[in-house]
Design a protein around this motif. Structure first.
Motif, short mmCIF file in Angstrom:
data_model
loop_
_atom_site.label_atom_id
_atom_site.label_comp_id
_atom_site.label_asym_id
_atom_site.label_seq_id
_atom_site.Cartn_x
_atom_site.Cartn_y
_atom_site.Cartn_z
N THR A 88 -38.24 25.53 40.87
CA THR A 88 -37.01 26.06 41.17
C THR A 88 -35.98 25.11 40.57
OG1 THR A 88 -37.33 26.99 43.49
CG2 THR A 88 -35.03 26.21 43.04
N LEU A 89 -35.13 25.86 39.52
CA LEU A 89 -34.49 24.90 38.48
C LEU A 89 -33.10 25.94 38.11
CD1 LEU A 89 -34.40 22.87 36.35
CD2 LEU A 89 -35.82 23.98 34.91
N GLU A 90 -31.99 25.02 37.59
CA GLU A 90 -30.91 25.64 37.31
C GLU A 90 -30.36 24.93 36.13
OE1 GLU A 90 -26.36 25.71 38.57
OE2 GLU A 90 -27.69 26.66 39.96
N ILE A 91 -30.68 25.67 34.67
CA ILE A 91 -30.46 25.13 33.47
C ILE A 91 -28.86 24.86 33.42
CG2 ILE A 91 -30.55 25.36 31.02
CD1 ILE A 91 -33.06 24.96 32.37
N PRO A 92 -28.20 23.46 33.18
CA PRO A 92 -26.96 23.50 32.87
C PRO A 92 -26.28 24.08 31.78
CG PRO A 92 -28.31 21.19 33.05
CD PRO A 92 -29.20 22.38 32.93
N GLN A 93 -25.29 24.61 32.11
CA GLN A 93 -24.44 25.32 30.93
C GLN A 93 -23.89 24.65 29.88
OE1 GLN A 93 -25.34 28.80 31.60
NE2 GLN A 93 -23.46 29.39 31.08
N ALA A 94 -24.14 25.27 28.59
CA ALA A 94 -23.37 24.69 27.53
C ALA A 94 -23.94 22.97 27.22
CB ALA A 94 -21.85 24.53 27.36
N GLY A 152 -20.62 25.85 22.17
CA GLY A 152 -21.07 26.13 23.64
C GLY A 152 -22.25 26.75 23.88
N LYS A 153 -23.28 26.50 23.17
CA LYS A 153 -24.70 27.40 23.33
C LYS A 153 -25.24 26.42 24.58
CE LYS A 153 -24.52 29.97 19.65
NZ LYS A 153 -24.34 31.44 19.52
N THR A 154 -26.09 27.10 25.19
CA THR A 154 -26.91 26.38 26.08
C THR A 154 -28.43 26.35 25.64
OG1 THR A 154 -25.70 27.16 27.95
CG2 THR A 154 -27.95 26.43 28.63
N ILE A 155 -28.93 25.05 25.18
CA ILE A 155 -30.34 25.16 24.66
C ILE A 155 -31.15 24.46 25.53
CG2 ILE A 155 -31.39 23.76 22.67
CD1 ILE A 155 -28.83 24.25 21.25
N VAL A 156 -32.48 25.01 25.67
CA VAL A 156 -33.48 24.53 26.40
C VAL A 156 -34.74 24.38 25.48
CG1 VAL A 156 -35.03 24.51 28.09
CG2 VAL A 156 -32.58 25.81 28.25
N LEU A 157 -35.41 23.00 25.29
CA LEU A 157 -36.25 22.81 24.47
C LEU A 157 -37.33 21.89 24.89
CD1 LEU A 157 -34.94 20.24 21.55
CD2 LEU A 157 -33.82 20.82 23.86
N VAL A 158 -38.78 22.23 24.46
CA VAL A 158 -39.68 21.35 25.03
C VAL A 158 -39.96 20.13 23.88
CG1 VAL A 158 -42.27 21.24 25.15
CG2 VAL A 158 -40.94 23.19 26.07
N LEU A 159 -39.77 18.93 24.18
CA LEU A 159 -40.14 17.75 23.47
C LEU A 159 -41.12 16.81 24.12
CD1 LEU A 159 -36.24 16.70 22.68
CD2 LEU A 159 -37.89 17.78 21.08
N HIS A 160 -41.85 16.40 22.93
CA HIS A 160 -42.81 15.57 23.33
C HIS A 160 -42.19 14.02 23.07
CE1 HIS A 160 -46.43 17.38 24.71
NE2 HIS A 160 -46.42 18.41 23.74
N LEU A 209 -33.95 29.14 23.39
CA LEU A 209 -35.21 28.22 24.06
C LEU A 209 -35.95 27.82 22.75
CD1 LEU A 209 -33.55 29.46 26.40
CD2 LEU A 209 -36.03 30.10 27.30
N LEU A 210 -36.56 26.79 22.79
CA LEU A 210 -37.35 26.39 21.47
C LEU A 210 -38.22 25.23 22.26
CD1 LEU A 210 -34.21 24.91 19.86
CD2 LEU A 210 -35.36 26.95 18.90
#
Length: 252
Positions: free
Chosen positions: A21-27, A186-194, A158-159
């Protein structure tokens, strides 16, 4: 708003994600962190509808992602996977132009052409636009794919491991560009980082996954502590601060 509720996923008998359960912060830039096999890429794939879920739901603007029409979803959310292969012999400009397909269906308008040009300039690859994709280095190809995502001009980006194949200089350039997309547009970016230090330097929010569950989340300042990172990585980590930015030391 992009969010998940009680999301679960199994492969055969192994549970990959459990009650997410997760809410991605805007911008903002949100980084998924965690060890290999923690479920980061699977979560990103389900949120973009590339991977089917077992239970729960993903909501975009309060509508289940499975209910969105494909064209409307592609105008709202863009996804770049970890590995991308193009079998056709395309130029850089041709591939970037694919980002406009949800709008023009291949018949580029003047606005589409402007978006493509802007994306090439953003990624500093205008001089490569006539080159063929299969003749580029891995790092150059990665930048072209990011340009295609920028041309798609969606609210959510999403990256999955966007720094793969990039040297230090181009990795920094990449993160600065993603940061600018948030700060300026104002994009909302979600990315997987190591790399935890790239996450610390450029992300606003961090979500730590372990064994398919969210075990820690919060602002970058809240997450960059030995206690929080130890929960995520199961190893002793030290934190130092340079110019008000926290960095993780894991070489001891």
């Amino acid at each position: 708003m992009l969010q998940s509720k009680k999301l679960s996923k199994k492969y055969q008998d192994k549970r990959i994600l459990d009650d997410i359960t997760l809410e991605i912060p805007q911008a903002q830039v949100t980084a998924f962190i965690g060890a290999n096999g923690a479920g980061k890429s699977t979560l990103l794939g389900i949120m973009s509808r590339l991977i089917t879920k077992e239970d729960g739901e993903v909501l975009i603007d309060d509508q289940d992602v499975t209910k969105w029409k494909s064209r409307a979803l592609a105008q709202k959310l863009a996804i770049l996977k970890q590995s991308n292969q193009v079998s056709a012999r395309l130029t850089v400009e041709d591939l970037v132009a694919f980002g406009r397909f949800p709008y023009s269906k291949g018949r580029l308008t003047l606005e589409d052409q402007q978006k493509v040009t802007q994306a090439l300039e953003y990624m500093e690859i205008t001089d490569l636009k006539a080159d063929y994709i299969d003749e580029l280095s891995g790092g150059q190809q990665q930048r072209v794919y990011i340009a295609m995502i920028i041309a798609q001009d969606t609210e959510y980006v999403l990256l999955d491991e966007p720094l793969n194949n990039l040297d230090m200089k181009h990795a920094v350039q990449m993160m600065k560009i993603l940061r600018r997309l948030v700060d300026d547009f104002g994009k909302t970016i979600v990315l997987v980082l190591h790399d935890i230090n790239f996450a610390s330097a450029y992300a606003d929010y961090m979500v730590g996954l372990k064994d398919g569950r969210i075990v820690a989340q919060g602002s970058t300042a809240e997450m960059m502590t030995p206690e929080q990172l130890n929960i995520v990585y199961d190893m002793p980590l030290a934190i130092t601060e340079i110019d008000s930015c926290k960095y993780c030391l894991y070489f001891k």
